[in-house]
Write a protein that holds these residues in place. Structure first.
Motif, PDB file in Angstrom:
ATOM      1  N   PRO A  55       0.807  -1.236   0.000  1.00  0.00           N
ATOM      2  CA  PRO A  55       0.000   0.000   0.000  1.00  0.00           C
ATOM      3  C   PRO A  55       0.831   1.273   0.000  1.00  0.00           C
ATOM      4  O   PRO A  55       0.409   2.294  -0.541  1.00  0.00           O
ATOM      5  CB  PRO A  55      -0.818  -0.128   1.295  1.00  0.00           C
ATOM      6  N   ARG A  56       2.026   1.226   0.627  1.00  0.00           N
ATOM      7  CA  ARG A  56       2.846   2.429   0.682  1.00  0.00           C
ATOM      8  C   ARG A  56       3.382   2.831  -0.687  1.00  0.00           C
ATOM      9  O   ARG A  56       3.856   3.953  -0.856  1.00  0.00           O
ATOM     10  CB  ARG A  56       4.022   2.208   1.642  1.00  0.00           C
ATOM     11  N   LEU A  57       3.328   1.927  -1.627  1.00  0.00           N
ATOM     12  CA  LEU A  57       3.795   2.245  -2.977  1.00  0.00           C
ATOM     13  C   LEU A  57       2.640   2.606  -3.914  1.00  0.00           C
ATOM     14  O   LEU A  57       2.847   2.695  -5.128  1.00  0.00           O
ATOM     15  CB  LEU A  57       4.578   1.059  -3.555  1.00  0.00           C
ATOM     16  N   HIS A  58       1.457   2.786  -3.366  1.00  0.00           N
ATOM     17  CA  HIS A  58       0.318   3.184  -4.197  1.00  0.00           C
ATOM     18  C   HIS A  58       0.331   4.699  -4.388  1.00  0.00           C
ATOM     19  O   HIS A  58      -0.524   5.439  -3.904  1.00  0.00           O
ATOM     20  CB  HIS A  58      -0.994   2.728  -3.553  1.00  0.00           C
ATOM     21  N   THR A  59       1.347   5.164  -5.104  1.00  0.00           N
ATOM     22  CA  THR A  59       1.523   6.586  -5.385  1.00  0.00           C
ATOM     23  C   THR A  59       1.700   6.769  -6.884  1.00  0.00           C
ATOM     24  O   THR A  59       1.993   5.798  -7.606  1.00  0.00           O
ATOM     25  CB  THR A  59       2.762   7.128  -4.656  1.00  0.00           C
ATOM     26  N   PRO A  60       1.525   7.999  -7.392  1.00  0.00           N
ATOM     27  CA  PRO A  60       1.699   8.224  -8.828  1.00  0.00           C
ATOM     28  C   PRO A  60       3.058   7.777  -9.356  1.00  0.00           C
ATOM     29  O   PRO A  60       3.151   7.212 -10.450  1.00  0.00           O
ATOM     30  CB  PRO A  60       1.511   9.737  -8.974  1.00  0.00           C
ATOM     31  N   MET A  61       4.120   8.018  -8.578  1.00  0.00           N
ATOM     32  CA  MET A  61       5.455   7.636  -9.041  1.00  0.00           C
ATOM     33  C   MET A  61       5.533   6.151  -9.350  1.00  0.00           C
ATOM     34  O   MET A  61       6.032   5.736 -10.408  1.00  0.00           O
ATOM     35  CB  MET A  61       6.489   8.017  -7.970  1.00  0.00           C
ATOM     36  N   TYR A  62       5.040   5.312  -8.458  1.00  0.00           N
ATOM     37  CA  TYR A  62       5.130   3.868  -8.656  1.00  0.00           C
ATOM     38  C   TYR A  62       4.068   3.361  -9.621  1.00  0.00           C
ATOM     39  O   TYR A  62       4.244   2.310 -10.244  1.00  0.00           O
ATOM     40  CB  TYR A  62       5.050   3.156  -7.304  1.00  0.00           C
ATOM     41  N   TYR A  63       2.983   4.096  -9.748  1.00  0.00           N
ATOM     42  CA  TYR A  63       1.985   3.749 -10.766  1.00  0.00           C
ATOM     43  C   TYR A  63       2.603   3.867 -12.162  1.00  0.00           C
ATOM     44  O   TYR A  63       2.488   2.953 -12.990  1.00  0.00           O
ATOM     45  CB  TYR A  63       0.772   4.671 -10.630  1.00  0.00           C
ATOM     46  N   PHE A  64       3.278   4.986 -12.427  1.00  0.00           N
ATOM     47  CA  PHE A  64       3.936   5.151 -13.725  1.00  0.00           C
ATOM     48  C   PHE A  64       5.111   4.187 -13.877  1.00  0.00           C
ATOM     49  O   PHE A  64       5.392   3.710 -14.983  1.00  0.00           O
ATOM     50  CB  PHE A  64       4.417   6.591 -13.888  1.00  0.00           C
ATOM     51  N   LEU A  65       5.773   3.881 -12.782  1.00  0.00           N
ATOM     52  CA  LEU A  65       6.889   2.941 -12.834  1.00  0.00           C
ATOM     53  C   LEU A  65       6.404   1.546 -13.220  1.00  0.00           C
ATOM     54  O   LEU A  65       7.107   0.805 -13.926  1.00  0.00           O
ATOM     55  CB  LEU A  65       7.598   2.910 -11.475  1.00  0.00           C
ATOM     56  N   CYS A  66       5.209   1.172 -12.766  1.00  0.00           N
ATOM     57  CA  CYS A  66       4.615  -0.110 -13.187  1.00  0.00           C
ATOM     58  C   CYS A  66       4.392  -0.142 -14.695  1.00  0.00           C
ATOM     59  O   CYS A  66       4.676  -1.141 -15.352  1.00  0.00           O
ATOM     60  CB  CYS A  66       3.284  -0.327 -12.466  1.00  0.00           C
ATOM     61  N   HIS A  67       3.881   0.955 -15.239  1.00  0.00           N
ATOM     62  CA  HIS A  67       3.678   1.018 -16.689  1.00  0.00           C
ATOM     63  C   HIS A  67       5.008   0.947 -17.426  1.00  0.00           C
ATOM     64  O   HIS A  67       5.112   0.283 -18.474  1.00  0.00           O
ATOM     65  CB  HIS A  67       2.927   2.306 -17.053  1.00  0.00           C
ATOM     66  N   LEU A  68       6.027   1.607 -16.901  1.00  0.00           N
ATOM     67  CA  LEU A  68       7.343   1.536 -17.524  1.00  0.00           C
ATOM     68  C   LEU A  68       7.880   0.107 -17.497  1.00  0.00           C
ATOM     69  O   LEU A  68       8.477  -0.354 -18.474  1.00  0.00           O
ATOM     70  CB  LEU A  68       8.314   2.475 -16.793  1.00  0.00           C
ATOM     71  N   ALA A  69       7.660  -0.602 -16.394  1.00  0.00           N
ATOM     72  CA  ALA A  69       8.104  -1.990 -16.307  1.00  0.00           C
ATOM     73  C   ALA A  69       7.389  -2.866 -17.340  1.00  0.00           C
ATOM     74  O   ALA A  69       8.006  -3.733 -17.977  1.00  0.00           O
ATOM     75  CB  ALA A  69       7.852  -2.522 -14.893  1.00  0.00           C
ATOM     76  N   LEU A  70       6.097  -2.646 -17.533  1.00  0.00           N
ATOM     77  CA  LEU A  70       5.341  -3.413 -18.535  1.00  0.00           C
ATOM     78  C   LEU A  70       5.826  -3.091 -19.946  1.00  0.00           C
ATOM     79  O   LEU A  70       5.970  -3.990 -20.790  1.00  0.00           O
ATOM     80  CB  LEU A  70       3.851  -3.113 -18.397  1.00  0.00           C
TER      81      LEU A  70
END
Length: 344
Positions: A55-70
């Motif tokens: 839950p602590r990573l549910h921020t915009p930064m990590y949201y975009f980082l997930c897309h970058l990983a995909l």
């Protein structure tokens, strides 16, 4: 099967020479590419898993980082299977349809990464320059819209470029001194005349747009970050701001440096021998490095990994000695001692 029409051929296969002119280098490259691919799959999968579960990573930064990983995972997957097959033999023959499909997939994902890196730069600039308004600026709705724009922009650019290339006649012999059906290498096979110069100019303009517009957004964003950091009074605030942006800036330099060299030069000036090594870097090596770049010095991700692997959670139950080591304060709960672990 080959059919001749006029001064160009409609043969349906491309001969991908790959690294066949470097036979002694092929085994080394095979091991390197396979290792990078495995690192890409494991690193990006772990990053997405942590961002979803913690839950602590549910921020915009990590949201975009997930897309970058995909994006990175798909990008390197569109290249590596045929590259590994090429490295085990002398050359690889690809059907025209397969070559265009590979071009379309790699262009879509590469273009999406261009836009996504610009979106991440905007996010970092908002976090540093407008920290008090950041929660309102980076709303979930806006984040979803920006991520969708990155994917849509990549697909649109890829569809346009692939369609323009498919309409161009390619002259025989269709020998591509490359390991991937990449646009600059394929354009060197294009026949002259028939208004084709106009088509090539349109394709070049599209490449300039998809690379330089996001680059301008990134430069403007980091210009604002530099001004904000310069105005900070405490050294700790400056260090935190630089740490927030440093990983992203490293990834931008690695990706954009090689992509701009590959795509922003006229087709007749493209050096295929040098180009395939540069393409190898940004299609295989950079996606493997990105998870390390974003997590190696990231305390939040390392803390999330420890918690996921069985450490104390945000309000997990633990012993007094464990709490002391973690730096938290325990208090008596319903079933023993409970302690909020310090956020790392």
């Amino acid at each position: 099967m080959k059919k001749i029409e006029g001064n160009h051929s409609t043969e349906e296969r491309f001969l991908m020479l790959g690294f066949s002119d470097w036979p002694s280098l092929q085994p080394v490259l095979f091991v390197l590419v396979l290792l990078c691919y495995l690192l890409t799959l494991m690193g990006n999968s772990a990053l997405v898993l942590l961002a979803v579960r913690e839950p602590r990573l549910h921020t915009p930064m990590y949201y975009f980082l997930c897309h970058l990983a995909l994006v990175d995972t798909g990008f390197t997957t569109s290249v590596v299977p045929s590259l590994l097959a090429n490295l085990r033999g002398r050359a690889l023959r690809l059907e025209r349809g397969g070559c265009l499909a590979q071009l379309c997939a790699s262009l879509a994902l590469g273009s999406a990464e261009c836009v996504l890196l610009a979106v991440m730069a905007l996010d970092r600039a908002a976090a540093v320059c407008r920290p008090l308004r950041y929660a309102g600026l980076a709303s979930p709705r806006l984040c979803h819209a920006l991520a969708g724009a990155a994917w849509l922009g990549g697909l649109t650019n890829s569809a346009a470029q692939t369609a323009l290339l498919a309409a161009r006649p390619l002259c025989a012999p269709r020998r591509v001194d490359h390991f991937i059906c990449e646009l600059p290498a394929l354009l060197q096979l294009a026949c002259d005349g028939g208004g084709q110069d106009s088509t090539e100019r349109q394709m070049f303009a599209a490449r300039v747009f998809i690379l330089l517009v996001p680059s301008a957004v990134i430069l403007a964003s980091y210009g604002g970050v530099v001004r904000a950091v310069w105005g900070m009074r405490t050294r700790g605030s400056r260090r935190k701001a630089v740490g927030t942006c440093g990983s992203h800036l490293t990834a931008v330099c690695l990706f954009y440096g090689s992509a701009i060299y590959t795509y922003l030069q006229p087709a007749h000036n493209y050096n295929q021998r040098r180009g395939k090594f540069i393409s190898l870097f940004y299609t295989v090596v950079t996606p493997a490095l990105n998870p390390l770049i974003y997590t190696l010095r990231n305390k939040e991700v390392k803390g999330a990994a420890r918690r996921l692997l069985g450490g104390c959670g945000g309000r997990a139950r633990c012993t007094v000695s464990q709490a002391g080591r973690e730096g938290g304060e325990c208090y008596p709960g319903a079933q023993g001692w409970e302690c909020p672990v310090e956020r790392v």
